[in-house]
Design a protein around this motif. Structure first.
Motif, mmCIF file in Angstrom:
data_model
loop_
_atom_site.group_PDB
_atom_site.id
_atom_site.type_symbol
_atom_site.label_atom_id
_atom_site.label_comp_id
_atom_site.label_asym_id
_atom_site.label_seq_id
_atom_site.Cartn_x
_atom_site.Cartn_y
_atom_site.Cartn_z
ATOM 1 N N ARG A 178 0.834 -1.210 0.000
ATOM 2 C CA ARG A 178 0.000 0.000 0.000
ATOM 3 C C ARG A 178 0.859 1.246 0.000
ATOM 4 O O ARG A 178 0.508 2.270 -0.560
ATOM 5 N N ASN A 179 1.987 1.121 0.651
ATOM 6 C CA ASN A 179 2.847 2.290 0.764
ATOM 7 C C ASN A 179 3.490 2.656 -0.575
ATOM 8 O O ASN A 179 3.613 3.835 -0.905
ATOM 9 N N ARG A 180 3.873 1.641 -1.353
ATOM 10 C CA ARG A 180 4.687 1.960 -2.530
ATOM 11 C C ARG A 180 4.080 1.567 -3.859
ATOM 12 O O ARG A 180 4.556 2.011 -4.896
ATOM 13 N N VAL A 203 4.130 12.149 3.891
ATOM 14 C CA VAL A 203 3.840 11.048 4.821
ATOM 15 C C VAL A 203 4.201 9.673 4.250
ATOM 16 O O VAL A 203 4.893 8.895 4.917
ATOM 17 N N PRO A 204 3.773 9.336 3.007
ATOM 18 C CA PRO A 204 4.142 8.008 2.503
ATOM 19 C C PRO A 204 5.656 7.819 2.425
ATOM 20 O O PRO A 204 6.154 6.722 2.700
ATOM 21 N N LEU A 205 6.386 8.888 2.114
ATOM 22 C CA LEU A 205 7.845 8.776 2.048
ATOM 23 C C LEU A 205 8.428 8.602 3.440
ATOM 24 O O LEU A 205 9.410 7.892 3.643
ATOM 25 N N MET A 206 7.794 9.260 4.422
ATOM 26 C CA MET A 206 8.262 9.091 5.799
ATOM 27 C C MET A 206 8.005 7.675 6.271
ATOM 28 O O MET A 206 8.815 7.094 7.003
ATOM 29 N N ILE A 207 6.844 7.137 5.851
ATOM 30 C CA ILE A 207 6.537 5.759 6.252
ATOM 31 C C ILE A 207 7.535 4.808 5.618
ATOM 32 O O ILE A 207 7.994 3.857 6.252
ATOM 33 N N GLN A 262 5.207 6.897 -6.381
ATOM 34 C CA GLN A 262 5.149 6.329 -7.720
ATOM 35 C C GLN A 262 4.564 4.925 -7.750
ATOM 36 O O GLN A 262 5.237 3.958 -8.128
ATOM 37 N N PRO A 263 3.293 4.815 -7.339
ATOM 38 C CA PRO A 263 2.666 3.500 -7.353
ATOM 39 C C PRO A 263 2.287 3.102 -8.770
ATOM 40 O O PRO A 263 2.218 3.947 -9.666
ATOM 41 N N GLU A 264 2.038 1.819 -8.942
ATOM 42 C CA GLU A 264 1.586 1.332 -10.242
ATOM 43 C C GLU A 264 0.091 1.477 -10.387
ATOM 44 O O GLU A 264 -0.430 1.501 -11.497
ATOM 45 N N LEU A 265 -0.587 1.524 -9.241
ATOM 46 C CA LEU A 265 -2.046 1.494 -9.264
ATOM 47 C C LEU A 265 -2.583 2.607 -8.379
ATOM 48 O O LEU A 265 -2.077 2.853 -7.288
#
Ligand SMILES: Nc1ncnc2c1ncn2[C@@H]1O[C@H](COP(=O)(O)OP(=O)(O)OP(=O)(O)O)[C@@H](O)[C@H]1O
Ligand SMILES: [Mg+2]
Lengths: 324, 562
Positions: A178-180, A203-207, A262-265
């Motif tokens: 979910r994060n990436r 936030v997602p980068l911090m996670i 940069q997620p795929e979905l």
């Protein structure tokens, strides 16, 4: 099953994603630093490229621009019709599907009463596809999206992502997924009210990064977040708290947050549900553009027929099943 | 990273959390202050007890004591010689002290301790509690000319003055002797007038003891050494009927030196004691025996060094008989242990042995009650005590450390400190419950955000971490501020006590009750770190439950939460 898991885990736990798999088509987030100049820039006024086909898998996704902010207001002009898009291409290879569900069942229990919500959902999402799921309120669209995003587990059935089964992954692997790999946006934006736009996007980068890695790459990551915000047209509102932003701006910030890793979905749950028509249209145009320019696969839930009509493909969720 | 950022933001945006910080802070500050003051009191008390008592003592169970001090000391050395620094024999005996003040005889119940002036200083810090600076350097039972401290030397400059002490010493003794002699003469003249023209040939030697000695006679039933008899005139108690016995004496010309008359008088009894130039055996009396502290905290002395007192003690006969003798106060003893200061009278051991008949007439060796032992630095008193207990029959001897002697008191203080600590830690625990409640509120309030974080891939541990670090931060800030506050309070505790006293109109720290002029406070770094760590642990513990709840929130339900 176990080697599948291992692969996902191995892939997911890499600090930087080199993406050797051509199917991913995602350039590493940072490889020798972010390109600040020279890379192809994202602009909605440029010609709309057809959605990337599986054949174009080796073409790297363009980087986010560093200098040129996106002008979104001009992009609302002509939504392309679903027929104009090559969504009918049915790849024979199963791995060309980014996302696939097999007989998903989900029901909620309230005491002895069982409320069946999903009853055998069969859904296939191609790479680079912009899929809209419509359905009545309460038909289970959000439930389905949560299953796709591994936020919840189905009672029965499977969810496959990039050829791997993901619905039964252990929690840490799902967190990394979910994060990436899977971005999510919501009707109510769900930004964290204590953080400003930039921090929300961070936030997602911090996670993804521990305290020390985050600190050591702080500048880089901040630039990255600022860049993404700029690309969604919020470059001038970095330091604003969510309550100081309009609905459309909040949704843009939420999109930036979903895309920063940069997620795929991208899973979008009624992204325009709380916006007026015009603002909603801007958001859809932004998503459309991301889909076309970067080949981002989008699964969008909506009950607005007009909004849905701008997707590559529209499926209908009725009585717990997908109607084509 | 998001954990720290978020918990920092939550801390800054949620002022309700400050409430729990304040309670943690107050708890920590109070604990520090209370512990510092209690430690101060305890140290002060232990110092005093230890200052008075030797490290270790071997006492005879019998009041009559053990026969040969040197033999016993030798035995002790045999048992634990390597740990012993010094020893001194003492004789301890209960008694009564009488002294004359403003026309009244004042009686005190005392413990008379015979000490060896030369070796006592090696064993205990008794000397440091004496009033005269020279005696603190070298203990002596000779009355000093003057120079007694005008202030309590242990208290420092804030102690109130003792103006009466300026007269103490020989000058006071001479003045008193002169005044008494004069008084005596006036009395005699008065009697002479009253008796009119009684026949001067009335037998001068009819009464061997002058009538003025009546007061002593009343209580001095024990045989007294005649040469130590001193006769003062108690103004009102003296006989009112004409005393012909003294007529001859009183008839001496008024121009004659009063001291001369005195010596004449003594000479009549075959003694030449002159109170203006001679002293009896020296005695160091506890300050509480001869003084009281008035409402202003000033010490008022009923008598001074230079005055004479009478001591009555039992001798070693069976049944014991009361022995009395006269002593001259040469110094005051102020250990600030009221129990001791109002009980102890120190006299030279030899004199006490003589009086009680403790000296073997053939060998000249005196008996002693106890042997005070000073241990070498680092030696464990309890261990040496156990060795002595093994070596000397407990039926006859009692070996005890200074701690043993005041065990009840020290243990009481320790228990008090422990109870206070428990109670005060309960205050912090209350703060902990406050944190718990506030955190639960915040978790509920932040349910959706928690769902969002999970949707963004935050692991359960990370979500938990937000609230745990939040609790840690509260604990750190609370106990940090509390630490500073506590230390400041301890530093200015006396000023604060004064201010509170001024505010409420009654002293918080009443020097009448305590023998210290200021509140003693010792900050023990260990205690302080324990308190701070305890507070932080409580804060973190209180946040565990809400944090765990947050971590367990189902992301979908959290996202649906409105
Ligand atoms: N925790 C739950 N317990 C019981 N029933 C639930 C629960 N969550 C959802 N449901 C039910 O599941 C059904 C599907 O809900 P869901 O939110 O997926 O619908 P939706 O299609 O997203 O609706 P909308 O368009 O209003 O968002 C609804 O009937 C809802 O009442
Ligand atoms: Mg919904």
């Amino acid at each position: 099953m176990s080697d599948e898991l291992e692969r996902i885990l191995r892939q997911a736990s890499r600090p930087q994603r080199p993406a050797p798999d051509p199917r991913l088509r995602v350039p590493p987030l940072v490889k020798g630093g972010l390109p600040l100049d020279g890379g192809p820039t994202l602009s909605l006024e440029t010609d709309v490229k057809p959605a990337a086909s599986p054949a174009a898998g080796s073409v790297p996704k363009p980087h986010f621009p560093a200098s040129k902010p996106v002008e979104l207001s001009a992009a609302v002009s002509s939504p392309p019709t679903p027929a104009a898009r090559p969504s009918q291409v049915q790849p024979a290879d199963a791995t060309a599907y980014l996302l696939r569900t097999v007989g998903l069942y989900k029901s909620y229990r309230k005491g002895s009463i069982v409320i069946p919500v999903l009853m055998g959902v069969e859904l296939t999402v191609r790479e680079g596809e912009f899929l809209a799921i419509v359905g009545q309120s309460g038909s289970g669209k959000s439930t389905l999206l949560h299953l796709l995003g591994t936020l919840d587990a189905p009672d029965r059935g499977e969810v496959h992502f990039q050829g791997h089964r993901i619905d039964n992954l252990p929690a840490p692997s799902r967190d990394i997924l979910r994060n990436r790999h899977i971005g999510m946006i919501f009707q109510f934006y769900h930004l964290l009210p204590e953080l400003n736009a930039l921090e929300n996007v961070l936030v997602p980068l911090m996670i993804a990064n521990g305290v020390w890695t985050f600190f050591s790459r702080r500048k880089q990551l901040r630039n990255r977040a600022a860049e993404v915000l700029q690309s969604v047209g919020l470059g001038h509102r970095l330091k604003h708290k969510p309550r100081e932003l309009s609905g459309g701006e909040m949704q843009r910030a939420a999109i930036a947050r979903a895309l920063v890793a940069q997620p795929e979905l991208l899973l979008a749950d009624e992204p325009t549900g709380n916006l007026d028509k015009r603002t909603g249209q801007e958001i859809i145009a932004l998503l459309r553009n991301l889909n076309q320019r970067q080949g981002l696969t989008i699964v969008m839930v909506t009950h607005d027929q007009y909004i849905a009509g701008q997707a590559d493909r529209v499926v209908r969720l009725v009585e717990g099943r997908i109607e084509q | 990273m998001y954990k720290l950022l978020l918990c920092w933001r939550y801390l800054r945006t949620r002022y309700i959390a400050l409430a729990s910080i304040v309670s943690v802070m107050l708890g920590v500050a109070t604990l520090i202050v209370v512990n510092a003051v209690m430690a101060g009191f305890r140290r002060e008390m232990e110092d005093r007890i230890h200052g008075v008592l030797a490290d270790l003592s071997l006492e005879s169970r019998s009041l009559n004591g053990m026969p040969d001090a040197d033999w016993h000391m030798e035995q002790i050395r045999k048992v634990a010689g390597d740990q012993i620094e010094a020893m001194t024999p003492t004789v301890v005996v209960p008694g009564m002290m009488f002294f004359f003040c403003r026309g009244n005889w004042i009686t005190r119940e005392v413990i008379v301790i015979g000490i060896d002036a030369d070796t006592q200083a090696d064993v205990s810090a008794l000397a440091q509690y004496l009033n005269h600076p020279d005696n603190r350097r070298k203990l002596s039972f000779d009355l000093r000319e003057g120079g007694y401290d005008l202030r309590d030397h242990q208290a420092g400059p804030e102690a109130p003055l003792r103006p009466q002490m300026a007269e103490a010493g020989w000058q006071h003794r001479r003045r008193t002797a002169a005044a008494r002699a004069l008084e005596e003469r006036l009395m005699r003249m008065e009697r002479q007038l009253q008796s009119g023209y009684s026949a001067p040939n009335h037998a001068d030697h009819q009464a061997p003891l002058p009538r003025t000695g009546a007061v002593e006679d009343n209580w001095g039933e024990a045989p007294q050494p005649a040469e130590r008899q001193v006769h003062y005139v108690a103004p009102s108690s003296s006989a009112t009927e004409p005393d012909f016995a003294n007529l001859g004496l009183a008839a001496t010309p008024p121009t004659q030196d009063p001291f001369a008359s005195r010596s004449n008088h003594d000479a009549q009894q075959g003694t030449t004691f002159d109170p203006a130039s001679q002293q009896h055996t020296g005695a160091i009396v506890g300050i509480g025996l001869i003084s009281y502290r008035d409402a202003e905290g000033m010490d008022q002395f009923l008598c001074l060094p230079g005055d004479d007192v009478k001591l009555v003690i039992p001798n070693v006969a069976m049944p014991p008989q009361a022995i009395s003798d006269e002593f001259t106060i040469v110094d005051l003893y102020e250990s600030k242990m009221s129990e001791y200061d109002a009980k102890f009278v120190f006299v030279p051991i030899r004199r006490l042995q003589e009086l009680r008949g403790m000296i073997d007439p053939t060998t000249g060796v005196g008996m002693v009650n106890s042997i005070q032992i000073k241990l070498k630095a680092g030696a464990d008193p309890a261990q040496v005590r156990d060795k002595l207990r093994a070596a000397f029959s407990p039926m006859l001897y009692h070996a005890s450390t200074w701690r043993d002697k005041q065990n009840a008191l020290l243990a009481a203080v320790q228990v008090e400190t422990a109870i206070l600590n428990v109670l005060l830690f309960l205050i912090i625990a209350v703060a902990g419950f406050g944190i718990l409640a506030i955190f639960f509120m915040i978790v509920v309030e932040k349910t959706r955000d928690i769902g969002v974080l999970k949707a963004l891939g935050a692991p359960a541990g990370g979500v938990m971490g937000i609230f745990l670090s939040y609790g840690l931060l509260l604990g750190l800030v609370g106990s940090g501020v509390g630490l500073v506050l506590g230390l400041v309070l301890v530093k200015y505790i006396n000023q604060i006590a004064d201010f509170l006293g001024w505010l409420t109109g009654r002293p918080v720290f009443d020097p009448q009750v305590y023998y210290f002029y200021k509140i003693p406070a010792i900050v023990n770094p260990w205690t302080v770190s324990w308190i701070v760590a305890g507070a932080i642990v409580i804060a973190v513990t209180a946040s565990v439950l809400p944090a765990w709840r947050a971590a367990r929130l189902h992301p979908v339900e959290a996202l649906r939460y409105e």
